[in-house]
Design a protein around this motif. Structure first.
Motif, short mmCIF file in Angstrom:
data_model
loop_
_atom_site.label_atom_id
_atom_site.label_comp_id
_atom_site.label_asym_id
_atom_site.label_seq_id
_atom_site.Cartn_x
_atom_site.Cartn_y
_atom_site.Cartn_z
N LEU A 85 -0.66 -92.08 -19.23
CA LEU A 85 0.35 -91.16 -18.57
C LEU A 85 -0.16 -90.61 -17.22
N GLU A 86 -1.32 -89.96 -17.10
CA GLU A 86 -1.82 -89.60 -15.82
C GLU A 86 -2.06 -90.38 -14.79
N GLU A 87 -2.43 -91.79 -15.25
CA GLU A 87 -2.79 -92.99 -14.32
C GLU A 87 -1.25 -93.41 -13.70
N ARG A 88 -0.36 -93.44 -14.49
CA ARG A 88 1.01 -93.89 -14.26
C ARG A 88 1.78 -92.78 -13.04
N LEU A 89 1.40 -91.31 -13.50
CA LEU A 89 1.88 -90.51 -12.50
C LEU A 89 1.15 -90.45 -11.33
N LEU A 90 -0.34 -90.68 -11.41
CA LEU A 90 -1.05 -90.69 -10.13
C LEU A 90 -0.50 -91.74 -9.09
N PHE B 94 -7.52 -80.40 -23.14
CA PHE B 94 -7.54 -81.17 -21.94
C PHE B 94 -6.63 -80.47 -20.95
N ILE B 95 -7.12 -80.55 -19.71
CA ILE B 95 -6.43 -80.04 -18.39
C ILE B 95 -6.61 -80.98 -17.26
N THR B 96 -5.61 -81.22 -16.62
CA THR B 96 -5.64 -82.36 -15.71
C THR B 96 -4.57 -81.95 -14.37
N PHE B 97 -4.89 -82.24 -13.32
CA PHE B 97 -4.49 -81.72 -12.11
C PHE B 97 -4.31 -83.16 -11.27
N ILE B 98 -2.81 -83.20 -10.90
CA ILE B 98 -2.69 -84.59 -10.10
C ILE B 98 -2.09 -83.79 -8.75
N CYS B 99 -2.61 -83.96 -7.79
CA CYS B 99 -2.27 -83.49 -6.53
C CYS B 99 -1.96 -84.39 -5.36
N HIS C 174 -7.84 -84.87 -11.09
CA HIS C 174 -8.98 -83.84 -11.36
C HIS C 174 -8.79 -83.71 -12.82
N HIS C 175 -9.57 -84.11 -13.94
CA HIS C 175 -9.16 -84.04 -15.29
C HIS C 175 -10.40 -83.56 -16.15
#
Length: 263
Positions: free
Chosen positions: A26-31, A92-97, A158-159
């Motif tokens: 999910l993170e990779e797709r959002l990035l 887990f905490i991830t920031f996508i900016c 950054h995760h």
């Protein structure tokens, strides 16, 4: 911009026990397919899983025989960084900016790491002896948070895996890495890491993190199925589960090298 002024928008996604493979994909797709800022909080994952950086080599990082025997899943993620074993006790905490959301933060590993360190300094204010040491979050000289990053044109992620608690026996699946931070001083896992639960509750930590993030972003809960997060069927994530055969081949290669070295 939001009604709160000049703060950029940040979509907050709260998850509970989502498999780490699903979270990372999910993170990779959002990035790569979204144009918005995201914070993803996943409170635990469903089963013990080893997660390696994109360039990690199983033979160098894992006790592959034990991993295969105990059927521990191994995921290779899309970002760099080291190897961890995570479970339901990991937060887990991830920031996508977007880079323009934080114009004072240059899109390079050290500035992003410095920004996150300052953010978590607010989170842990009055809690333990917190600091950022050689890309790790520590209390004193013991690590409780491991970080990884991925930087693309105009965006970065950054995760962090936070060890709220852990089973020491699970650390036996990981080898001591050849490349380790200086402050580790060749300590084994039992002397190198610590448990966040000895310092703060899970919910207070999550609440403090969201509060600290709210000083820099206008936080809003999104609808993940909305147009803000397109379901791009053409997108194929690089984050993947390593197959049994792939690990067996690494194990056989490693065993062969050990025999050759002993001759």
């Amino acid at each position: 911009m939001s009604s709160r002024g000049l703060l950029p928008l940040m979509n907050l996604v709260r998850l509970n026990g989502v498999p780490i493979l699903q979270q990372l994909q999910l993170e990779e797709r959002l990035l790569r397919t979204s144009s918005h800022n995201w914070c993803i909080v996943n409170d635990g994952t469903n089963e013990p899983t080893i997660v390696m950086g994109i360039s990690g080599k199983p033979a160098e990082l894992l006790e592959i025989g034990s991993v295969l025997q105990d059927k521990i899943p191994v995921v290779k993620r899309f970002s760099g960084g080291g190897t961890v074993i995570v479970d339901h006790q990991t937060v887990f905490i991830t920031f996508i900016c977007n880079t323009d959301a934080l114009p004072s933060v240059q899109p390079y590993p050290r500035p992003i790491m410095s920004w996150s360190g300052q953010l978590y300094s607010k989170v842990f204010q009055g809690v333990g002896d917190f600091s950022l040491r050689e890309n790790d979050y520590v209390f004193g000289n013991r690590k409780f948070g491991g970080n990884a990053q991925s930087i693309t044109k105009g965006r970065w992620v950054h995760h962090t895996s936070f060890l709220w608690d852990y089973e020491m026996m699970n650390m036996g699946y990981l080898k001591l890495p050849k490349r380790a931070p200086d402050y580790r001083q060749a300590r084994d896992h039992s002397d190198f890491i610590c448990r966040m639960k000895d310092y703060i509750s899970r919910q207070e930590f999550i609440n403090r993190t969201i509060s600290a993030l709210g000083s820099q972003f206008s936080i809003t809960p999104p609808e993940l199925e909305s147009s803000d997060c397109p379901d791009d069927t053409k997108f194929v994530p690089s984050t993947r589960l390593l197959g049994k055969q792939e690990l067996e081949e690494c194990f056989e290669s490693e065993s062969g090298n050990v025999i050759l070295q002993s001759l």
